[in-house]
Design a protein around this motif. Structure first.
Motif, short mmCIF file in Angstrom:
data_model
loop_
_atom_site.label_atom_id
_atom_site.label_comp_id
_atom_site.label_asym_id
_atom_site.label_seq_id
_atom_site.Cartn_x
_atom_site.Cartn_y
_atom_site.Cartn_z
N ARG A 190 0.84 -1.20 0.00
CA ARG A 190 0.00 0.00 0.00
C ARG A 190 0.87 1.25 0.00
O ARG A 190 0.57 2.24 -0.69
CB ARG A 190 -0.93 -0.03 1.22
N TRP A 196 -5.91 -1.67 -3.88
CA TRP A 196 -6.33 -2.74 -2.96
C TRP A 196 -6.50 -4.08 -3.65
O TRP A 196 -6.03 -5.11 -3.16
CB TRP A 196 -7.62 -2.34 -2.25
N TRP A 197 -7.18 -4.11 -4.79
CA TRP A 197 -7.41 -5.38 -5.45
C TRP A 197 -6.13 -5.95 -6.05
O TRP A 197 -5.96 -7.18 -6.13
CB TRP A 197 -8.52 -5.28 -6.49
N ILE A 200 -4.60 -7.60 -3.00
CA ILE A 200 -5.33 -8.81 -2.61
C ILE A 200 -5.03 -9.96 -3.56
O ILE A 200 -4.74 -11.09 -3.13
CB ILE A 200 -6.85 -8.52 -2.56
N ILE A 227 -7.97 -14.51 -1.38
CA ILE A 227 -8.86 -13.42 -1.82
C ILE A 227 -9.88 -13.10 -0.73
O ILE A 227 -10.11 -11.93 -0.40
CB ILE A 227 -9.56 -13.81 -3.13
N VAL A 228 -10.48 -14.14 -0.16
CA VAL A 228 -11.48 -13.92 0.90
C VAL A 228 -10.84 -13.28 2.12
O VAL A 228 -11.36 -12.29 2.67
CB VAL A 228 -12.16 -15.25 1.28
N GLY A 230 -8.04 -11.57 2.27
CA GLY A 230 -7.60 -10.21 1.96
C GLY A 230 -8.74 -9.22 1.97
O GLY A 230 -8.60 -8.10 2.49
N TRP A 231 -9.88 -9.62 1.40
CA TRP A 231 -11.05 -8.74 1.39
C TRP A 231 -11.53 -8.47 2.82
O TRP A 231 -11.88 -7.33 3.16
CB TRP A 231 -12.17 -9.37 0.57
N CYS A 232 -11.52 -9.51 3.66
CA CYS A 232 -11.95 -9.34 5.05
C CYS A 232 -11.01 -8.41 5.82
O CYS A 232 -11.47 -7.57 6.61
CB CYS A 232 -12.04 -10.70 5.74
N TYR A 233 -9.72 -8.55 5.59
CA TYR A 233 -8.78 -7.67 6.28
C TYR A 233 -8.94 -6.23 5.82
O TYR A 233 -8.88 -5.29 6.62
CB TYR A 233 -7.35 -8.14 6.02
N ARG A 234 -9.16 -6.06 4.55
CA ARG A 234 -9.42 -4.72 4.01
C ARG A 234 -10.65 -4.10 4.65
O ARG A 234 -10.70 -2.91 4.93
CB ARG A 234 -9.58 -4.83 2.48
N ARG A 235 -11.65 -4.91 4.90
CA ARG A 235 -12.91 -4.42 5.44
C ARG A 235 -12.85 -4.24 6.96
O ARG A 235 -13.34 -3.25 7.49
CB ARG A 235 -14.04 -5.40 5.09
#
Length: 292
Positions: A190, A196-197, A200, A227-228, A230-235
């Motif tokens: 980052r 972000w994607w 991820i 992917i799942v 990474g998305w959860c950590y981002r959220r």
């Protein structure tokens, strides 16, 4: 139950975006960390898969085992495995040290603490179900299609120390993969200006390569998991639920393996017939971080 979490963007903006010499330094840091930890294991895993395909052309008749005994004598086996567990966590300590900033708390920033632990447990249980149940089906499908090797996740050993050591291995795997793949790389990439994607997907691909020694089914499953997660950590902005979910998944795999092998020997038991050369996994290669 817990204090509200700041948005993920706030968590990752504590360090300004790197530029010039700082970017070069960050790239060198990332390269060194990966070369000493998960990147090294990923390379050995990919080479293991390539070697298996070149030598036999078939994965269904191949076998690999993780969490192997280190010595025939019980005392030395326990000693070596506990030392391996401890030294394996040095990589986690290293990246947390690198993430630490003056006047800040890296553990709090990445969410590796016990604030809102109840929420973390609930999130971990949800993630374990979302990843684990389809993962079993993917493993069985991969075995049926000759895309996955037979993975012996734990020795069929009734000794009293077996389960405690497997639990330690599950905790180490959860901390190693999630702190490095997610918390560390997300922060560093980052700062390099990656979207972000892009972050991820790239870290998910690296996670898949890390498990390549298990075959193509494991690669696909771990990419999906990356992917799942990474998305959860981002959220969520917290790594703790991901560590807990990963440790739970590996605990079920490691400790539940003997039961699964007994109930479904065609899927989980070692191959029957002439014993092929076992697939060389990163745990057998000269790597400090055997993946789970």
């Amino acid at each position: 139950m817990s204090t509200p979490e700041p948005p993920a963007d706030v968590r990752f903006s504590t360090g300004a975006a790197a530029s010039g010499a700082s970017r070069t330094r960050l790239w060198w840091e990332i390269a060194l960390v990966l070369s000493l930890t998960v990147g090294r294991s990923a390379l050995y895993a990919v080479l293991s898969l390539v070697r298996t395909l070149l030598e036999s052309g078939s994965l269904a008749n191949q076998e690999t085992q993780i969490n192997q005994s280190q010595d025939a004598a019980a005392f030395w086996d326990i000693t070596y495995q506990v030392l391996g567990w401890g030294f394996g966590l040095v990589a986690v300590a290293l990246v947390i040290f690198l993430l630490w900033e003056p006047g800040g708390n890296a553990l709090r920033r990445i969410g590796l603490d016990f604030r809102g632990f109840g929420h973390d447990i609930l999130r971990a249980l949800l993630l374990a179900a979302v990843i684990g149940i389809p993962g079993l089906g993917l493993y069985a499908l991969g075995r049926a299609l000759d895309l996955t090797v037979s993975v012996r996740a734990s020795p069929l050993d009734p000794s009293w120390w077996t389960i405690p050591l497997l639990l330690l291995a599950a905790v180490r795997a959860g901390l190693t993969e999630e702190v490095i793949f997610i918390a560390y790389l997300f922060d560093r990439l980052r700062r390099l200006g990656w979207g972000w994607w892009t972050i991820i997907l790239s870290t998910a691909l690296l996670r898949g390569a890390y498990h390549a020694y298990q075959g193509f089914g494991a690669i696909a499953g771990n990419i999906a998991m990356g992917i799942v997660f990474g998305w959860c950590y981002r959220r969520w902005g917290r790594i703790m639920p991901l560590v807990l979910a990963h440790a739970l998944l590996d605990t079920v795999a490691f400790v539940g393996y003997p039961l699964a092998a007994a109930l479904w020997p065609g899927v989980f038991a070692p191959p029957v017939g002439p014993s092929p050369s076992p697939t060389l996994s990163p745990s057998l290669a000269p790597s400090p971080l055997p993946p789970a």
